[in-house]
Design an enzyme around this catalytic site. Sequence first.
Site, PDB file in Angstrom:
ATOM      1  N   LEU A 160     -55.183 -56.421  15.534  1.00 27.80           N
ATOM      2  CA  LEU A 160     -54.105 -55.601  16.163  1.00 27.80           C
ATOM      3  C   LEU A 160     -54.821 -54.347  16.453  1.00 27.80           C
ATOM      4  CD1 LEU A 160     -51.185 -54.670  16.121  1.00 27.80           C
ATOM      5  CD2 LEU A 160     -51.293 -54.073  13.870  1.00 27.80           C
ATOM      6  N   TYR A 211     -55.584 -31.134  16.402  1.00 26.23           N
ATOM      7  CA  TYR A 211     -56.313 -32.465  16.354  1.00 26.23           C
ATOM      8  C   TYR A 211     -57.323 -32.520  15.529  1.00 26.23           C
ATOM      9  CZ  TYR A 211     -59.134 -35.788  18.546  1.00 26.23           C
ATOM     10  OH  TYR A 211     -59.953 -36.817  18.915  1.00 26.23           O
ATOM     11  N   LYS A 246     -58.070 -35.297  12.352  1.00 28.38           N
ATOM     12  CA  LYS A 246     -59.328 -36.325  12.234  1.00 28.38           C
ATOM     13  C   LYS A 246     -60.118 -36.183  11.141  1.00 28.38           C
ATOM     14  CE  LYS A 246     -58.274 -38.498  16.083  1.00 28.38           C
ATOM     15  NZ  LYS A 246     -58.104 -40.161  15.603  1.00 28.38           N
TER      16      LYS A 246
END
Length: 269
Positions: A12, A158, A162
């Site tokens: 997936l 961002y 992360k």
Amino acid sequence: MENKAYKGQIALITGGTSGIGLELARCFAKDGYNIILVARTQEDLETVAQELTAQYGVKAYGIAADLMRQGAAEKLYEEIKLEGLQIDVLVNDAGQGVWGKFTETDLQKELDIIQLNIVATVILTKLFLKDMVARNSGKVLQLASTSSKAPTPLLAVYAGTKAFVYNFTQGLINELKDTNVTMTALLPGPTETDFFNKAGAEHTVVYQEKDLADPADVAKDGYEALQKGESKIVSGMKNKLQITLGNILPDEALAENYRKQMNPSKKDK
């Protein structure tokens, strides 16, 4: 969704219709994995699924889902469970950023990014990992970034997401050490994908003046590390050296170095 009587293993992949996610889908399909793609656009999902089936002879289909929306990750899991499918590999690739000074960027965009990069990743990892641990088999590939190891001005939210993904992954790896379930963090550097356009960062020094990595090379590194059960892989020699240097330099120096990369390029003027 039509005919999903799968034989063999299933991967997936979120964000699987472009960039690193698409190249990872090709890596898995080449090795005979059946593929479930997740992205927002049904047309893109159908195009990629048809390509994978035609080229590699595997079953592939897409589920349209906007993982920036609350409840979307849970709904995705429920849909797959209702179909009676076992996910052997979960790839949390979907992610976005937004460029600019934090005091000037749009708050809602950043909250959407946190929802996608962190919340959806945690939910999907939690739900599918519990199934993997229960049967004592499975693999998870988490898309981190070289930015997860350094403060990144003008991409602060961002980089923060992360950093969460990287540390979250390493913590879970320790929890999984007595099982046959493995988890790998992939840390690419700047890569030739839609990321910079979506983030509004296509005018930056790093995008305009630096050599961007080929997403196929990044995917290959991540795929091979995942199959070996490695805890992390930094893709690209330059990025490996940058991470090594980052372990030595103070955060202030790292932030300044990343700021230079994220500043507007003079070539764009």
